[in-house]
Design a protein around this motif. Structure first.
Motif, PDB file in Angstrom:
ATOM      1  N   GLN A  40     -12.019  -0.626  -4.383  1.00  0.00           N
ATOM      2  CA  GLN A  40     -10.729  -0.632  -3.683  1.00  0.00           C
ATOM      3  C   GLN A  40     -10.912  -0.654  -2.162  1.00  0.00           C
TER       4      GLN A  40
ATOM      5  N   GLN B 237     -14.855   2.773  -8.717  1.00  0.00           N
ATOM      6  CA  GLN B 237     -13.513   2.212  -8.562  1.00  0.00           C
ATOM      7  C   GLN B 237     -13.056   2.332  -7.112  1.00  0.00           C
ATOM      8  N   MET B 238     -13.308   3.490  -6.518  1.00  0.00           N
ATOM      9  CA  MET B 238     -12.900   3.694  -5.128  1.00  0.00           C
ATOM     10  C   MET B 238     -13.662   2.764  -4.191  1.00  0.00           C
TER      11      MET B 238
ATOM     12  N   PHE C 292      -5.824  -6.279  -6.880  1.00  0.00           N
ATOM     13  CA  PHE C 292      -5.749  -5.670  -5.560  1.00  0.00           C
ATOM     14  C   PHE C 292      -5.729  -6.776  -4.498  1.00  0.00           C
TER      15      PHE C 292
ATOM     16  N   ALA D 280     -12.216  -4.007  -0.957  1.00  0.00           N
ATOM     17  CA  ALA D 280     -11.148  -5.010  -0.958  1.00  0.00           C
ATOM     18  C   ALA D 280     -10.224  -4.818   0.235  1.00  0.00           C
ATOM     19  N   GLN D 281      -9.865  -3.567   0.515  1.00  0.00           N
ATOM     20  CA  GLN D 281      -8.971  -3.297   1.645  1.00  0.00           C
ATOM     21  C   GLN D 281      -9.659  -3.633   2.971  1.00  0.00           C
TER      22      GLN D 281
ATOM     23  N   HIS E 216       0.391  -3.867 -10.580  1.00  0.00           N
ATOM     24  CA  HIS E 216      -0.364  -3.380 -11.737  1.00  0.00           C
ATOM     25  C   HIS E 216       0.491  -3.383 -13.000  1.00  0.00           C
TER      26      HIS E 216
ATOM     27  N   TYR F 155       0.801  -1.224   0.000  1.00  0.00           N
ATOM     28  CA  TYR F 155       0.000   0.000   0.000  1.00  0.00           C
ATOM     29  C   TYR F 155       0.838   1.280   0.000  1.00  0.00           C
TER      30      TYR F 155
ATOM     31  N   TRP G 259     -12.490  -2.436 -15.543  1.00  0.00           N
ATOM     32  CA  TRP G 259     -12.084  -1.465 -14.521  1.00  0.00           C
ATOM     33  C   TRP G 259     -12.134  -0.033 -15.070  1.00  0.00           C
TER      34      TRP G 259
ATOM     35  N   LEU H 124       2.018  -2.286  -4.834  1.00  0.00           N
ATOM     36  CA  LEU H 124       0.790  -2.349  -5.617  1.00  0.00           C
ATOM     37  C   LEU H 124       1.008  -1.818  -7.031  1.00  0.00           C
TER      38      LEU H 124
END
Length: 364
Positions: free
Chosen positions: A273, A269-270, A155, A276-277, A144, A135, A261, A140
């Protein structure tokens, strides 16, 4: 009713009507926002805790995304075998057959050797260090970059924490006892074991118990006490070793088709993310919560002998690990780039951990 009161009520009603008129288009615009329906496949079988369902699992992630997006993103989850075979997720997402897949990046080592670094590295970093690298240490971005030629983005989506060394049908007390064993072990650790004469087998979770029970393999690694007990591995082997050398952490992977994506608005998208986090934290805390009771049950009620792997074996494994990693890095430019980044961050994090976590753990 007085004239003043009548005028007040009339004005209030008029104001309400105007407010409703002004507010209506805003509500309509929200309802008209584009929605998306995606398919997510999974490398693990139906019902598997952590890997399929439960806190922080892929199915939980799908629920999080739906709730956070107000229903604008609906992800249909398919466990291994329900839509495609277990290990076909990478190709399915790259080819556009499905939009997402849940697995571990080290499953794609045959195609992308450097992908292994994004699951775990033997004698690498613990969960805190690995998360910091991913992170906030450039990990990361490298992930990508590695997947870009395949039209993919990824992710972290889950974490088991440190894993157990594994189950052995017979005790191992020296390096000689390792030589010649047939063992189920994935990832870089498998390459390390092979340097010590182990015959490495890569089996899906559902095939581990029957192979161990029948003696097709002599030893097996899966996850930790809760997950391993669920597979019944303690019924096929009684010697349960630990050090966590091979997987000091274990991140799972959310794989996404890059065109899919890029088609999403930035706010969605946020949401993906952040979901997932959040799932990384949920799954890690759940794993930490259930493993202690499971291990106590295995030892106290199932006759399992849980103990650290002998130091002489660990020392030899460590020596073989750094030889293996250097060989991998030297054979592939992408692996070299990822390896150097990982190791540089590992060195930096280790200097901090030596003054923070390590003294505390030694006192506990």
């Amino acid at each position: 009713m007085s004239m003043k009161r009548r005028n007040f009520i009339t004005a209030a009603l008029a104001s309400t009507a105007v407010g409703a008129t002004i507010g209506a288009p805003a509500i309509a615009r929200a309802a008209d926002k584009e929605s998306f329906t995606f398919k997510m496949t999974n490398a693990y079988p139906p019902g598997a805790p952590f890997y399929v369902q439960g806190p922080g699992s892929p199915m939980d992630f799908c629920d999080k995304v739906k709730a956070m997006s107000g229903g604008r993103v609906n992800i249909q989850h398919f466990a291994a075998g329900e839509l495609i075979p277990a290990m076909e997720g990478f190709n399915a997402v790259a080819g556009g057959m499905v939009e997402m897949n849940a697995a571990n990046a080290y499953f794609w080592a045959g195609k992308i050797p450097a992908a292994q670094y994004f699951t775990t590295v033997p004698f690498g970093m613990n969960t805190q260090g690995m998360a910091a690298w991913l992170y906030h240490g450039g990990g990361l971005e490298l992930w990508h970059e590695l997947y870009e030629p395949y039209g993919l983005i990824a992710f972290p989506m889950g974490n088991t924490g440190v894993q157990m060394t594994g189950w052995f049908r017979k005790p191992v007390e020296s390096v000689a006892d390792i030589n010649g064993l047939k063992m189920r072990i994935p990832g870089l650790a498998g390459k390390v074991y092979s340097e010590l004469g182990v015959s490495v087998r890569l089996l899906p979770g559902g095939e581990i118990f029957p192979a161990l029970e029948r003696g097709v393999i002599d030893a097996a690694e899966f996850v930790g006490p809760f997950q391993d007990r669920r597979l019944g591995l303690h019924k096929a082997a009684k010697y349960y070793y630990t050090t966590g050398w091979h997987e000091p952490t274990n991140f799972t992977e959310l794989l996404i088709n890059k065109k899919t994506w890029d088609s999403l608005p930035k706010e969605l998208q946020m949401i993906i993310q952040i979901a997932a986090q959040s799932s990384v934290t949920d799954s890690l805390s759940w794993s930490e919560a259930v493993n202690a009771d499971a291990l106590a049950d295995l030892v106290e009620n199932e006759g399992v002998i849980a103990q650290p792997l002998p130091t002489a074996i660990v020392d030899r494994l460590k020596e073989a690990t750094f030889d293996t990693l250097e060989t991998l890095a030297s054979s592939d430019p992408q692996a070299r780039k990822v390896h150097d980044s990982f190791m540089a961050f590992r060195k930096k994090h280790a200097s901090w951990a030596a003054l923070s976590e390590k003294p505390f753990l030694n006192l506990s």
